[in-house]
Enzyme design. Structure first.
Site, short mmCIF file in Angstrom:
data_model
loop_
_atom_site.label_atom_id
_atom_site.label_comp_id
_atom_site.label_asym_id
_atom_site.label_seq_id
_atom_site.Cartn_x
_atom_site.Cartn_y
_atom_site.Cartn_z
N ASP A 181 0.82 -1.21 0.00
CA ASP A 181 0.00 0.00 0.00
C ASP A 181 0.86 1.27 0.00
O ASP A 181 2.08 1.22 -0.19
CB ASP A 181 -0.95 -0.04 1.20
CG ASP A 181 -2.30 0.57 0.93
OD1 ASP A 181 -2.42 1.37 -0.02
OD2 ASP A 181 -3.25 0.26 1.66
N GLU A 218 -0.59 1.88 -5.14
CA GLU A 218 -0.35 3.30 -4.87
C GLU A 218 -1.44 4.18 -5.49
O GLU A 218 -1.24 5.38 -5.68
CB GLU A 218 1.07 3.70 -5.27
CG GLU A 218 1.43 3.58 -6.72
CD GLU A 218 1.15 4.86 -7.50
OE1 GLU A 218 1.89 5.83 -7.41
OE2 GLU A 218 0.14 4.87 -8.24
N TRP A 219 -2.60 3.56 -5.77
CA TRP A 219 -3.85 4.26 -6.11
C TRP A 219 -3.80 5.01 -7.44
O TRP A 219 -4.62 5.88 -7.69
CB TRP A 219 -4.26 5.22 -4.99
CG TRP A 219 -4.04 4.74 -3.61
CD1 TRP A 219 -4.33 3.51 -3.12
CD2 TRP A 219 -3.47 5.48 -2.52
NE1 TRP A 219 -3.97 3.42 -1.79
CE2 TRP A 219 -3.44 4.62 -1.40
CE3 TRP A 219 -2.98 6.77 -2.38
CZ2 TRP A 219 -2.95 5.01 -0.16
CZ3 TRP A 219 -2.50 7.16 -1.15
CH2 TRP A 219 -2.48 6.30 -0.05
N GLY A 220 -2.81 4.73 -8.27
CA GLY A 220 -2.69 5.45 -9.53
C GLY A 220 -2.17 6.86 -9.39
O GLY A 220 -2.19 7.64 -10.34
N GLU A 221 -1.66 7.21 -8.21
CA GLU A 221 -1.21 8.57 -7.94
C GLU A 221 -0.10 9.01 -8.91
O GLU A 221 -0.04 10.16 -9.33
CB GLU A 221 -0.69 8.68 -6.50
CG GLU A 221 -1.73 8.47 -5.43
CD GLU A 221 -2.53 9.73 -5.16
OE1 GLU A 221 -2.27 10.75 -5.83
OE2 GLU A 221 -3.41 9.70 -4.27
N ASP A 240 -9.84 3.79 -4.03
CA ASP A 240 -10.57 2.60 -3.57
C ASP A 240 -11.98 2.52 -4.15
O ASP A 240 -12.67 3.54 -4.29
CB ASP A 240 -10.70 2.62 -2.05
CG ASP A 240 -9.37 2.39 -1.38
OD1 ASP A 240 -9.33 2.40 -0.16
OD2 ASP A 240 -8.37 2.21 -2.09
#
Length: 682
Positions: A181, A218-221, A240
């Site tokens: 994460d 990493e959430w597409g950051e 999410d």
């Protein structure tokens, strides 16, 4: 995350460290000193992932969406999920991984800096759980974060600065999959911190002989699709997911354009499956599963299988749909069209066939169509068309089309096949006319049955049925002896909901039965939803108090007269924009849509709109008003720094008015939108 979906939510976890959370690849940032063990173990590590792992998208289970950190997440639950995989046939269908998410460890490392499994949850340790899962022929996954702590409020130990030690522990325990994460990362460059864990996992694999699939979360950051194929096997492309149509739809739209980056051993990950968690209908869950499969997305079950319904197992266990996801060619489906929320997505398969999703994102039934040649098949006189949810094969002269129910997906596999004639012709059902009706009033509908096949449909009969007590009557012929290729049977119907029928949604079913020229019996069914509505009151009414036809929302439910609280109904705050508090209106979260029946009796919609103050500086949204499918008013992009803006629209003559909030074109962050003082004049 994973767990904490908005940037604001993540700020609640990391507090004063928030400024260091978001980083950009290549941006210089103060990094934690690498331990000596890291430098020594990192020698001679391959610069890219090419290890034969995850050649098809990983399939399995993750507990987070259904249990979070509740006490029921423990050794017994994990073993029970492994048992269910075997007993319910999920293992045989391709599901492999039973993955632990956050909260499996104690909040502190031991005196030697090692991770310690929570003895209350896992009294026999992780190794024992791994042994049990392996004994079932399955694999175990685990979770940590590329930071000093994980994303949970309790702040369990993260792996930043401990990558090699933690990776070695995971391998020693028998872990087969790591979800890594993004919380509390101290501003360390994303590529650097994820690459370090890659190197650590490879080093641990060399010493133990245990390969570990590496999931970058990493959430597409930092656009991981552009660099993560040389680091991990799959990477999150979005924030999410939540168990709502709006959230699923938003994530789907973010992931669809990234098809060029997916392939064997490198997968776009639009987050876990919500199928069976209860926030969507079975139709919506079938769309969710269909679209994740055609996108070659990892299929990680997020519902509690101990309590799952038969329908949930039917969806998750559909092997024909799973075969689309797991096709060895590894293509992600490509968008061919999406006009008006009518999506055509096509995926090339290794055997030369094409899987085609006809997806309807709108709130009413829509015709969605393409052709065999448009999806990439060679010109041929006829094709075999396999419906992957009906499990039936047909022949088609080349048209691939269907009237798709609201929020539904028709998923077909189309191939050139010399044996096409053994299948009955495909037919398309349609229904023209409004499915909005007031109790006691007749509505006129027209059904169509169209032969799409190369052969004629024989002895065609069509039937429209409604709820018990409804009057449904054909007023023109409902049968025909033969229906040639391309021809249609059109039948008129009068439908009446009885006086006193309560407002709400009711099921209708259009069904056609017919035979092929060789006598093979076939049928086609189109499920539909009729809405019994109540005419709006005369005068000016608050939209926060009026009944709506339908809603979709990016996170949590649409709220009446409060802001969007993101979780359960009623958990919002007073509507507040630019420091001004409003007593009534709607609180939503992009992407959002709220529909009202106006019955051609209303004139104007007005509101004060903006980003709710509770969302800090990150929110950016745009507001739109639609009247019967036409956009009649809109704002530009509004941010939290702006005061509420007035919006008004002339909706004269419209039967339905729809209030839409988009993400402003920059993806969903803290996009809480307020329709303050929203009024309808009739």
């Amino acid at each position: 995350m994973r767990h904490l979906h908005t940037r604001t939510a993540r700020r609640r976890v990391v507090g004063a460290l928030a400024a260091g959370l978001l980083c950009t690849v290549g941006l210089a940032a103060p990094a934690l000193a690498a331990p000596t063990e890291n430098l020594a173990a990192a020698e001679d590590v391959s610069p890219a992932v090419d290890d034969g792992l995850a050649l098809t998208p990983p399939m399995g289970f993750n507990n987070w969406n259904s249990t979070h950190c509740r006490a029921e997440f423990n050794e017994d639950m994990v073993k029970g999920i492994a048992d269910i995989f075997v007993e319910k046939g999920l293992k045989d269908a391709g599901y492999q991984y039973v993955n632990l998410d956050d909260c499996w460890a104690l909040p502190s490392r031991d005196a030697n800096g090692k991770l310690v499994p929570d003895p209350a949850r896992f009294p026999n340790g992780i190794s024992a759980v791994a042994d049990y899962v392996h004994s079932k022929g399955l694999k175990l996954g685990i979770y940590t974060s590329a930071g000093t702590k994980t994303c949970n409020d309790a702040g369990f130990p993260g792996a930043l600065g401990h990558e090699y030690s933690d990776a070695q522990q995971f391998a020693d325990w028998g872990v087969d999959y790591l979800k890594y994460d993004n919380c509390n990362n101290q501003g360390v460059d994303a590529l650097s911190r994820y690459t370090t864990m890659r190197d650590a996992l490879q080093a641990a694999s060399r010493t133990t002989g245990r390969p570990i699939v590496y999931s970058i979360c990493e959430w597409g950051e930092n656009k991981p699709w552009e660099w993560a194929s040389e680091v991990g096997h799959l990477w999150r492309t979005t924030g999410d997911i939540s168990d709502s149509w709006g959230s699923m739809l938003s994530i789907l739209k973010q992931n669809l354009p990234l098809d060029e980056y997916a392939g064997p051993g490198q997968w776009n990950d639009p987050d876990m499956l919500e199928v069976g968690n209860g926030g969507m209908t079975d139709t919506e869950y079938r769309s969710h599963f269909s679209m994740w499969s055609i996108m070659a997305a990892p299929l990680l079950i997020g519902s509690d299988l101990r309590r799952a319904s038969d329908e949930t197992f039917d969806i998750l266990g559909n092997r024909e749909v799973i075969a689309v996801d797991q096709d060895p060619l590894g293509e992600q489906g490509k968008v061919l069209s999406s006009e008006g929320g009518r999506w055509v997505v096509a995926k090339e398969m290794r055997d030369g066939s094409r899987t085609v999703a006809l997806f309807n994102e709108t709130g009413s039934a829509q015709r969605v169509a393409t052709t065999a040649q448009a999806v990439g098949l060679p010109d041929a006189g006829a094709y075999t068309l396999r419906d992957l949810w009906q499990h039936r094969s047909y022949n088609t002269a080349g048209t691939i089309s269907a009237t798709v129910p609201a929020h539904g997906t028709v998923l077909v596999r189309v191939a050139t096949d010399t044996r096409w004639a053994k299948n009955p012709p495909a037919v398309e059902l349609g229904l023209d006319g409004s499915l909005l009706t007031e109790a006691g009033k007749k509505v006129t509908l027209t059904s169509t049955v169209t032969d799409l096949g190369r052969t004629a449909a024989k002895q065609v009969s069509v039937q429209l049925s409604g709820p018990k007590g409804w009057a449904v009557r054909a007023t023109s012929p409902a049968t025909v002896n033969s229906l040639p290729t391309g021809r249609s049977l059109r039948t008129s119907w009068k439908v009446t909901a009885p006086d006193g029928t309560a407002a709400g949604s009711y099921d209708l079913k259009l069904k056609a039965t017919y035979r092929s020229p060789t006598g093979v019996r076939a049928e086609s069914v189109l499920p539909l939803t009729a809405s019994v509505v109540v005419a709006p009151p005369s005068g000016v009414s608050s939209l926060g108090d009026l009944p709506w036809l339908s809603t979709t929302n990016g996170w949590g439910p649409v709220e009446r007269n409060t802001s969007n609280g993101e979780n359960e109904a009623g958990d919002g705050n007073p509507l507040t924009v630019g420091g001004v508090v409003w007593a009534d209106g709607l609180g939503v979260h992009a992407e959002s849509s709220v529909e009202y029946y106006t019955g051609k009796a209303c004139e104007t919609v007005t509101a004060q709109v903006g980003v709710d103050d509770e969302e800090g500086a990150d929110g950016s949204v745009a507001f739109e008003i639609w009247a019967d499918g036409t956009k009649v008013a809109s704002t530009g992009v509004l941010t939290n720094s702006q005061a509420a803006q007035a919006i008004s629209a002339d909706v004269t003559g419209a039967q339905v008015v729809r209030l839409v909030v988009t993400d402003g074109g920059d993806g969903i962050t803290s996009d809480h939108g307020d329709w303050a003082d929203a009024q309808l004049a009739c």
